[in-house]
Motif scaffolding. Structure first.
Motif, PDB file in Angstrom:
ATOM      1  N   MET A   1     -12.560  -3.388  -1.452  1.00  0.00           N
ATOM      2  CA  MET A   1     -12.017  -2.387  -0.544  1.00  0.00           C
ATOM      3  C   MET A   1     -11.048  -3.063   0.419  1.00  0.00           C
ATOM      4  SD  MET A   1     -14.055   0.086   2.054  1.00  0.00           S
ATOM      5  CE  MET A   1     -13.696  -0.336   3.738  1.00  0.00           C
ATOM      6  N   ASN A   2      -9.863  -2.464   0.550  1.00  0.00           N
ATOM      7  CA  ASN A   2      -8.877  -2.967   1.495  1.00  0.00           C
ATOM      8  C   ASN A   2      -9.024  -2.163   2.779  1.00  0.00           C
ATOM      9  OD1 ASN A   2      -6.625  -3.540   3.020  1.00  0.00           O
ATOM     10  ND2 ASN A   2      -5.224  -3.487   1.298  1.00  0.00           N
ATOM     11  N   ASP A   3      -9.496  -2.808   3.835  1.00  0.00           N
ATOM     12  CA  ASP A   3      -9.726  -2.110   5.103  1.00  0.00           C
ATOM     13  C   ASP A   3      -8.446  -1.535   5.705  1.00  0.00           C
ATOM     14  OD1 ASP A   3     -12.399  -2.776   4.946  1.00  0.00           O
ATOM     15  OD2 ASP A   3     -12.195  -4.525   6.232  1.00  0.00           O
ATOM     16  N   PHE A   4      -7.304  -2.043   5.256  1.00  0.00           N
ATOM     17  CA  PHE A   4      -6.035  -1.619   5.836  1.00  0.00           C
ATOM     18  C   PHE A   4      -5.190  -0.810   4.863  1.00  0.00           C
ATOM     19  CE2 PHE A   4      -7.292  -5.519   8.144  1.00  0.00           C
ATOM     20  CZ  PHE A   4      -7.531  -4.922   9.377  1.00  0.00           C
ATOM     21  N   ASP A   5      -5.790  -0.353   3.773  1.00  0.00           N
ATOM     22  CA  ASP A   5      -5.172   0.566   2.819  1.00  0.00           C
ATOM     23  C   ASP A   5      -3.797   0.121   2.330  1.00  0.00           C
ATOM     24  OD1 ASP A   5      -7.380   2.328   2.927  1.00  0.00           O
ATOM     25  OD2 ASP A   5      -6.613   3.214   4.771  1.00  0.00           O
ATOM     26  N   GLY A   6      -3.624  -1.183   2.159  1.00  0.00           N
ATOM     27  CA  GLY A   6      -2.382  -1.690   1.585  1.00  0.00           C
ATOM     28  C   GLY A   6      -1.265  -1.947   2.576  1.00  0.00           C
ATOM     29  N   THR A   8       0.810  -3.863   5.455  1.00  0.00           N
ATOM     30  CA  THR A   8       1.021  -5.268   5.782  1.00  0.00           C
ATOM     31  C   THR A   8       0.630  -5.502   7.234  1.00  0.00           C
ATOM     32  OG1 THR A   8       2.892  -5.291   4.264  1.00  0.00           O
ATOM     33  CG2 THR A   8       2.736  -7.120   5.842  1.00  0.00           C
ATOM     34  N   ARG A  44      -8.926  -2.932  12.636  1.00  0.00           N
ATOM     35  CA  ARG A  44      -9.704  -2.202  11.627  1.00  0.00           C
ATOM     36  C   ARG A  44     -10.316  -0.940  12.252  1.00  0.00           C
ATOM     37  NH1 ARG A  44     -12.290  -6.370  10.284  1.00  0.00           N
ATOM     38  NH2 ARG A  44     -10.858  -6.948   8.653  1.00  0.00           N
ATOM     39  N   GLN A  67       1.753   1.477  -2.138  1.00  0.00           N
ATOM     40  CA  GLN A  67       0.717   2.267  -2.802  1.00  0.00           C
ATOM     41  C   GLN A  67       1.305   3.561  -3.341  1.00  0.00           C
ATOM     42  OE1 GLN A  67      -2.543   3.068  -0.167  1.00  0.00           O
ATOM     43  NE2 GLN A  67      -3.584   1.179  -0.729  1.00  0.00           N
TER      44      GLN A  67
END
Length: 69
Positions: A1-6, A8, A44, A67
């Motif tokens: 899981m990417n806590d920052f939704d892709g 940068t 986050r 994304q």
């Protein structure tokens, strides 16, 4: 899981030695801390709250460009 939704993330240190973390694509979403880890943890949390606010108001949550492609 990417806590920052892709998105940068950029980490900076200011002249007082405090750390700032923010989304490059969404610079208005940022957080600070005494360490890089603390700044990221705060970012986050901020991102979760921003997403909840968008959802509460029926607005689409921003999507990272890479994304969306």
């Amino acid at each position: 899981m990417n806590d920052f939704d892709g998105f940068t993330i950029q980490l900076l240190i200011d002249e007082d030695g405090d750390w700032l973390a923010h989304f490059v694509e969404l610079p208005n979403i940022s957080a600070g801390g005494d360490t890089p880890e603390e700044a990221l943890a705060e970012l986050r949390l901020a991102w979760q709250l921003v997403k909840e606010s968008y959802q509460k108001h029926g607005e689409p949550v921003p999507i990272a460009f890479k994304q969306a492609a």
